[in-house]
Every structure is written in structure tokens, then in C-alpha cells.
Design an enzyme around this catalytic site. Structure first.
Site, mmCIF file in Angstrom:
data_model
loop_
_atom_site.group_PDB
_atom_site.id
_atom_site.type_symbol
_atom_site.label_atom_id
_atom_site.label_comp_id
_atom_site.label_asym_id
_atom_site.label_seq_id
_atom_site.Cartn_x
_atom_site.Cartn_y
_atom_site.Cartn_z
ATOM 1 N N TYR A 44 0.825 -1.214 0.000
ATOM 2 C CA TYR A 44 0.000 0.000 0.000
ATOM 3 C C TYR A 44 0.856 1.260 0.000
ATOM 4 C CZ TYR A 44 -3.955 -3.065 1.114
ATOM 5 O OH TYR A 44 -4.909 -4.049 1.091
ATOM 6 N N LYS A 51 3.422 -15.462 2.185
ATOM 7 C CA LYS A 51 3.321 -16.177 0.909
ATOM 8 C C LYS A 51 4.759 -16.483 0.482
ATOM 9 C CE LYS A 51 0.856 -17.692 -2.600
ATOM 10 N NZ LYS A 51 0.051 -18.924 -2.476
ATOM 11 N N ASP A 58 -3.051 -18.164 1.496
ATOM 12 C CA ASP A 58 -4.211 -18.820 0.872
ATOM 13 C C ASP A 58 -4.773 -19.894 1.804
ATOM 14 O OD1 ASP A 58 -1.696 -19.879 0.372
ATOM 15 O OD2 ASP A 58 -2.196 -20.704 -1.591
ATOM 16 N N ASP A 67 -5.251 -6.909 5.864
ATOM 17 C CA ASP A 67 -6.455 -6.180 5.444
ATOM 18 C C ASP A 67 -7.547 -7.183 5.060
ATOM 19 O OD1 ASP A 67 -8.173 -4.243 4.537
ATOM 20 O OD2 ASP A 67 -6.925 -3.573 2.868
ATOM 21 N N ASP A 84 -10.938 -8.737 7.480
ATOM 22 C CA ASP A 84 -12.336 -8.611 7.029
ATOM 23 C C ASP A 84 -13.008 -9.983 7.005
ATOM 24 O OD1 ASP A 84 -12.092 -5.877 6.677
ATOM 25 O OD2 ASP A 84 -13.041 -5.884 4.706
#
Ligand code: NAD
Length: 360
Positions: free
Chosen positions: A141, A192, A224, A248, A252
Site C-alpha cells: 500500500y 506467501k 491462501d 487487510d 475482514d
């Protein structure tokens, strides 16, 4: 000496939910003699309208001078077409990075009264209590270069960059281990590392930090798989630590395990536990102005603020008890409503928490 709290209601449902959180904060201030002074300013689209930028320099200075910041939410479709550098979300990213708020704590706790509001079976989520520690000021970001361009053949392309330095990883890993140490002593680091160089460094540094925390059981999981495990068997997790973008998305996802994103508070802390506190959700433009948003995530953010920035655990506990009492009374905003409960609006929910807190 009084403690200064800067309130930034923001956009969309932000002002509606903040009004309720402020009622609760003012009562806690009186009841527990906390000596807080509240001041108000703008962030996001509201700041763009007032100051022409999503975070004005004077607001940033006020935020630096404050002991803690309470934020509603920012963003909305009316600002979709403006210069990307002036969009509301840029103000949020800037205040987080300028204040060095690198550690984002996102608890996902299932209130027993809401087990039926979860999209998963009650037995899968009953007793759920996960803490997601998300790195907040680095990664994709903020990485540069970032660019959109048109290639010579006329095709449009865009790219972002995902950088992490060793020190950025080390300090967030420490927060993860510290949090695990005072909970169930289990930390899952999510990355990852099978694909990304930044994740390979992440894993190496987390392993190094682990040597200082022999009492905490560390595991690693690819993002994942973590996304899958969160809906398959979420109670296997205690504390999860991960990078900005993975955090992020996973937080959620975790929020839905608890019934609604409208229930989840968050804290963003700097190295000295100065913090900005906000609900995990956004500005919900689809329901803004209707008086139906759930204010509990913002009210619970007040409780996190009292706990983490001011060490006022008695007042923090009282707010959480008041929220639990209101849920016991069967009061529900639309997002957590189910048959047999009483649907209420934003202000009625806030008033009920105030009454419950007053009577404790
Ligand atoms: P959102 O979280 O605003 O909304 C997602 C869904 O959840 C919507 O259906 C909304 O009605 C519902 N919802 C959210 N909060 C709720 C509440 N308190 N009570 C009841 N229902 C609630 O996410 P989005 O729709 O993807 O984004 C909307 C805007 O918010 C965008 O501009 C986005 O950039 C911004 N945003 C801001 C933040 C922040 O300020 N921290 C975070 C996420 C998104």
C-alpha cells in the site's frame, strides 16, 4: 493533567457512529474521572471538502499533539473521480504513516449472543477469540514505484511494489509475540513465502525474533491456506501476525465469523502505544444517512483506546460489559438482527449502551 483525544468522524456513516461513541466516551470520562478533553476535526472526504486535502497539515499537527485519536471511517463514491492523490483513503494512509502507527490490532471476538448471526455454524465459531496483528505502514500500500501507464502498443498496464525491510518485520513480529504472550501463547505468522521474496524475508526475520520468545508457540501459514482455515476451523488461531495487504483481507474475513463487521474495533499503535482507534469497517455509503449503522465497533474502539493508550482497564471492561448487556437485552442493529430480537437504529443502540454503562 488532562489527556487530549482528537475525534475524526470522517465520512458516510462515520459521523453517525461517532456520535454514539462520543456519548459513551463522555459518560466513561465522568464516571471513571478520566480527565479527557475531546476536540474534533476532519479526515477523508470531509477534510477534502473543508480544507481541499484529505488530511490538512493542521489536523496532522493536532493528531501529533493528541494522546489518542478516535476515527469513524472515510471514503465515498462522491470522491471516486477526484485526483487519486486527494482521495479520502489517502488521508487515512497518510495519518497512519506520519504518526508511525505500524501495528494494527484487530480482535475478532464472537459475543455468545451473536453466534446465530455468524455465517458459520455456531459450533464452529462459539467462543472464537482471535487477534489479528496487521503491519500497517509498509508493504504494497506504500511501496514505490507504483504506476499506471500506456505501453507503446497502446495497452494499459499498472504495477505496485511490495517492499519490507528487516526492521519493519522485526517490530511487528515483536508486537505479535508480545500479544501472544499475554493470551494463549500461540502465534501464527501468515505469508506467501512460497512465491514472494518479501515473504521469504518475513519468515526468516519472524524465526529470528522467535528466539526471544521461547514460551510462545510459533507456526507459519501461507495466506491462501490461512484464508481457508479461517472459515474451516477458526478456533485453531490465537494471534495471527501478517503484512499490510494480507492483514487487510484476512481481518475482514475474520470479521464475518463474528456476525458483522459492524462489531469489530481496531487499534493502530506506534512504538510507544500512542494510538488511533477505529472500527474495522469503512464508511458504508450504502446505508449512510439512514440512522441504521451499527455503532458497536466504534464504541468498542473507545474501550480499546482506554485499555491500550491509557491503561484504564476498569473503564474498558465496563464498556465491554455494557455492550454485552445490551446484546443480552436482545437489541440488534440490522446487520446483526435475527428473528426473536429487537431491531434498533444507531442512536437507540448508542443510548442503550450509555444506559447500561450508567447502571453498572
Ligand atoms: P464498508 O466496510 O464501508 O461496507 C461493507 C458492507 O458492510 C456494506 O454493506 C456496509 O453497509 C456494511 N457495514 C459496514 N459497516 C457497517 C456498520 N457499522 N453497520 C452496519 N453495516 C455496516 O466497505 P466498502 O463498501 O468496501 O467501502 C465503502 C467506503 O469505505 C469506500 O470508500 C472505502 O474506501 C472506505 N473504507 C474505509 C475504511 C476506513 O475508513 N478505515 C475501511 C474500509 C473501507
Amino acid at each position: 493533567m488532562s489527556k487530549q483525544i482528537l475525534i475524526l468522524p470522517g465520512d458516510g456513516i462515520g459521523p453517525e457512529i461517532m456520535a454514539e461513541a462520543v456519548k459513551v466516551l463522555e459518560l466513561a470520562n465522568d464516571k471513571f474521572d478520566l480527565g479527557f478533553e475531546l476536540s474534533f476535526d476532519q479526515l477523508g472526504g470531509a477534510a477534502y471538502e473543508q480544507y481541499g486535502v484529505p488530511l490538512a497539515d493542521e489536523t496532522l499537527e493536532r493528531a501529533r499533539a493528541a494522546d489518542a485519536i478516535l476515527l469513524g471511517a472515510v471514503g465515498g463514491p462522491q470522491w471516486d473521480a477526484i485526483d487519486p492523490a486527494l482521495r479520502p483513503e489517502r488521508g487515512l494512509l497518510k495519518i497512519r504513516s506520519q504518526l508511525g502507527l505500524f501495528a494494527n490490532l484487530r480482535p475478532a471476538i464472537l459475543y455468545p449472543q451473536l453466534a446465530d448471526a455468524s455465517s458459520l455454524k455456531p459450533e464452529v465459531v462459539a467462543g472464537l477469540n482471535i487477534l489479528i496483528v496487521r503491519e500497517l505502514t509498509g508493504g504494497i500500500y506504500f511501496g514505490s514505484p507504483r504506476e499506471s501507464r500506456v505501453l507503446e502498443n497502446g495497452e494499459r498496464m499498472a504495477f505496485d511494489t511490495l517492499p519490507y525491510s528487516e526492521s519493519e518485520i522485526r517490530r511487528i513480529a515483536r508486537v505479535g509475540f508480545d500479544m501472544a504472550r499475554v493470551r494463549d501463547k500461540k502465534l501464527c505468522s501468515v505469508d506467501k513465502a512460497n512465491v514472494l521474496a518479501s515473504s521469504q524475508l518475513w519468515r526468516t526475520v519472524v524465526e529470528e525474533v522467535a528466539k526471544d520468545y521461547p514460551d510462545v508457540q510459533l507456526s507459519h501459514m501461507y495466506v491462501d491456506n490461512a484464508a481457508m482455515q479461517l472459515v474451516r476451523a477458526p478456533k485453531q488461531f490465537d494471534v495471527m501476525v501478517t503484512d499490510n495487504m494480507f492483514g487487510d483481507i484476512l481481518s475482514d474475513e475474520a470479521s464475518m465469523l463474528t456476525g458483522s463487521i459492524g462489531m469489530l474495533p481496531s487499534a493502530s499503535l506506534d512504538a510507544n502505544n500512542k494510538g488511533m482507534y477505529e472500527p474495522c469497517h469503512g464508511s458504508a455509503p450504502d446505508i449512510a444517512g439512514q440512522g441504521i449503522a451499527n455503532p458497536l465497533a466504534t464504541i468498542l474502539s473507545v474501550s480499546m483506546m482506554l485499555r491500550y493508550s491509557f491503561s484504564q482497564s476498569q473503564a474498558a471492561d465496563a464498556i465491554e460489559q455494557a455492550v454485552s448487556k445490551v446484546l443480552d437485552q436482545g437489541l440488534r442493529t440490522g446487520d446483526i438482527y435475527c428473528a426473536g430480537t429487537t431491531k434498533v437504529g444507531t442512536a437507540a443502540m448508542g443510548d442503550a449502551v450509555v444506559e447500561a454503562l450508567r447502571s453498572l
